[in-house]
Motif scaffolding. Sequence first.
Motif, PDB file in Angstrom:
ATOM      1  N   LEU A 184     -16.887  -4.239  -9.586  1.00 35.72           N
ATOM      2  CA  LEU A 184     -16.323  -3.166  -8.758  1.00 35.72           C
ATOM      3  C   LEU A 184     -15.048  -3.605  -8.045  1.00 35.72           C
ATOM      4  N   ASP A 185     -15.017  -4.851  -7.540  1.00 32.60           N
ATOM      5  CA  ASP A 185     -13.799  -5.360  -6.898  1.00 32.60           C
ATOM      6  C   ASP A 185     -12.633  -5.410  -7.885  1.00 32.60           C
ATOM      7  N   ALA A 186     -12.893  -5.936  -9.063  1.00 29.94           N
ATOM      8  CA  ALA A 186     -11.829  -6.046 -10.065  1.00 29.94           C
ATOM      9  C   ALA A 186     -11.366  -4.669 -10.529  1.00 29.94           C
ATOM     10  N   PHE A 187     -12.304  -3.735 -10.668  1.00 31.23           N
ATOM     11  CA  PHE A 187     -11.940  -2.380 -11.083  1.00 31.23           C
ATOM     12  C   PHE A 187     -11.102  -1.693 -10.007  1.00 31.23           C
ATOM     13  N   ALA A 188     -11.479  -1.872  -8.740  1.00 35.76           N
ATOM     14  CA  ALA A 188     -10.704  -1.295  -7.641  1.00 35.76           C
ATOM     15  C   ALA A 188      -9.294  -1.885  -7.597  1.00 35.76           C
ATOM     16  N   LEU A 189      -9.178  -3.181  -7.818  1.00 41.02           N
ATOM     17  CA  LEU A 189      -7.858  -3.817  -7.825  1.00 41.02           C
ATOM     18  C   LEU A 189      -7.023  -3.318  -8.997  1.00 41.02           C
ATOM     19  N   ALA A 190      -7.651  -3.126 -10.149  1.00 43.76           N
ATOM     20  CA  ALA A 190      -6.912  -2.617 -11.308  1.00 43.76           C
ATOM     21  C   ALA A 190      -6.402  -1.196 -11.055  1.00 43.76           C
ATOM     22  N   LEU A 191      -7.150  -0.404 -10.317  1.00 43.44           N
ATOM     23  CA  LEU A 191      -6.720   0.959 -10.020  1.00 43.44           C
ATOM     24  C   LEU A 191      -5.683   1.024  -8.899  1.00 43.44           C
ATOM     25  N   LEU A 192      -5.846   0.198  -7.864  1.00 51.86           N
ATOM     26  CA  LEU A 192      -4.987   0.288  -6.684  1.00 51.86           C
ATOM     27  C   LEU A 192      -3.676  -0.482  -6.814  1.00 51.86           C
ATOM     28  N   GLY A 193      -3.688  -1.575  -7.534  1.00 50.55           N
ATOM     29  CA  GLY A 193      -2.484  -2.392  -7.637  1.00 50.55           C
ATOM     30  C   GLY A 193      -2.476  -3.492  -6.589  1.00 50.55           C
ATOM     31  N   PRO A 194      -1.457  -4.343  -6.617  1.00 48.23           N
ATOM     32  CA  PRO A 194      -1.465  -5.549  -5.793  1.00 48.23           C
ATOM     33  C   PRO A 194      -1.022  -5.356  -4.352  1.00 48.23           C
ATOM     34  N   GLY A 195      -0.264  -4.330  -4.009  1.00 46.28           N
ATOM     35  CA  GLY A 195       0.226  -4.147  -2.653  1.00 46.28           C
ATOM     36  C   GLY A 195       1.604  -4.766  -2.458  1.00 46.28           C
ATOM     37  N   ALA A 196       2.132  -4.620  -1.244  1.00 47.79           N
ATOM     38  CA  ALA A 196       3.493  -5.062  -0.948  1.00 47.79           C
ATOM     39  C   ALA A 196       3.624  -6.579  -0.890  1.00 47.79           C
ATOM     40  N   TRP A 197       2.544  -7.283  -0.586  1.00 49.82           N
ATOM     41  CA  TRP A 197       2.593  -8.739  -0.483  1.00 49.82           C
ATOM     42  C   TRP A 197       2.236  -9.368  -1.820  1.00 49.82           C
ATOM     43  N   SER A 198       3.058  -9.122  -2.824  1.00 56.05           N
ATOM     44  CA  SER A 198       2.782  -9.631  -4.158  1.00 56.05           C
ATOM     45  C   SER A 198       4.092  -9.867  -4.904  1.00 56.05           C
ATOM     46  N   ILE A 199       3.987 -10.645  -5.958  1.00 55.91           N
ATOM     47  CA  ILE A 199       5.148 -10.877  -6.815  1.00 55.91           C
ATOM     48  C   ILE A 199       5.519  -9.596  -7.556  1.00 55.91           C
ATOM     49  N   ASP A 200       4.530  -8.810  -7.930  1.00 53.30           N
ATOM     50  CA  ASP A 200       4.814  -7.534  -8.599  1.00 53.30           C
ATOM     51  C   ASP A 200       5.678  -6.630  -7.727  1.00 53.30           C
ATOM     52  N   ALA A 201       5.411  -6.602  -6.414  1.00 52.89           N
ATOM     53  CA  ALA A 201       6.213  -5.775  -5.521  1.00 52.89           C
ATOM     54  C   ALA A 201       7.648  -6.286  -5.447  1.00 52.89           C
TER      55      ALA A 201
END
Length: 128
Positions: free
Chosen positions: A86-103
């Motif tokens: 459930l944690d991994a699925f929620a992260l896959a749906l929500l994304g990493p947030g502003a404090w990330s390399i992706d941002a």
Amino acid sequence: MRSIVSSYPGGAAALGLALLRCSVAIPLLADMLRTAAPLWQPVGIGLLIAGLLCGFRARLLAAICCLAALTDAASGDGAATAIQLLDAFALALLGPGAWSIDALLFGRKTIVVPGRSTGNDPGIPSDL
């Protein structure tokens, strides 16, 4: 209809998403340290953990963690595996947030079009 493009939320939501990334990565680290495996497996899991903690390609890595939790569901503890899934699925749906390399790589950007007026009045040229 909302856009599919991620907005990389900041503030308290970014902190929550960073903690969610940690909650996905820490059980992987514990499993990696607990079991003996061939050399390639800890290296791959270590890269997965580092990517999750830094927020690099977090949606893809979280989806990989979902698949790993599904394959581990038959052999592991049912409740702990369900929480990891459930944690991994929620992260896959929500994304990493502003404090990330992706941002940093794909976040909001300002596009400046040369030759366009920057004032509020579109009829006044900017070079006057």
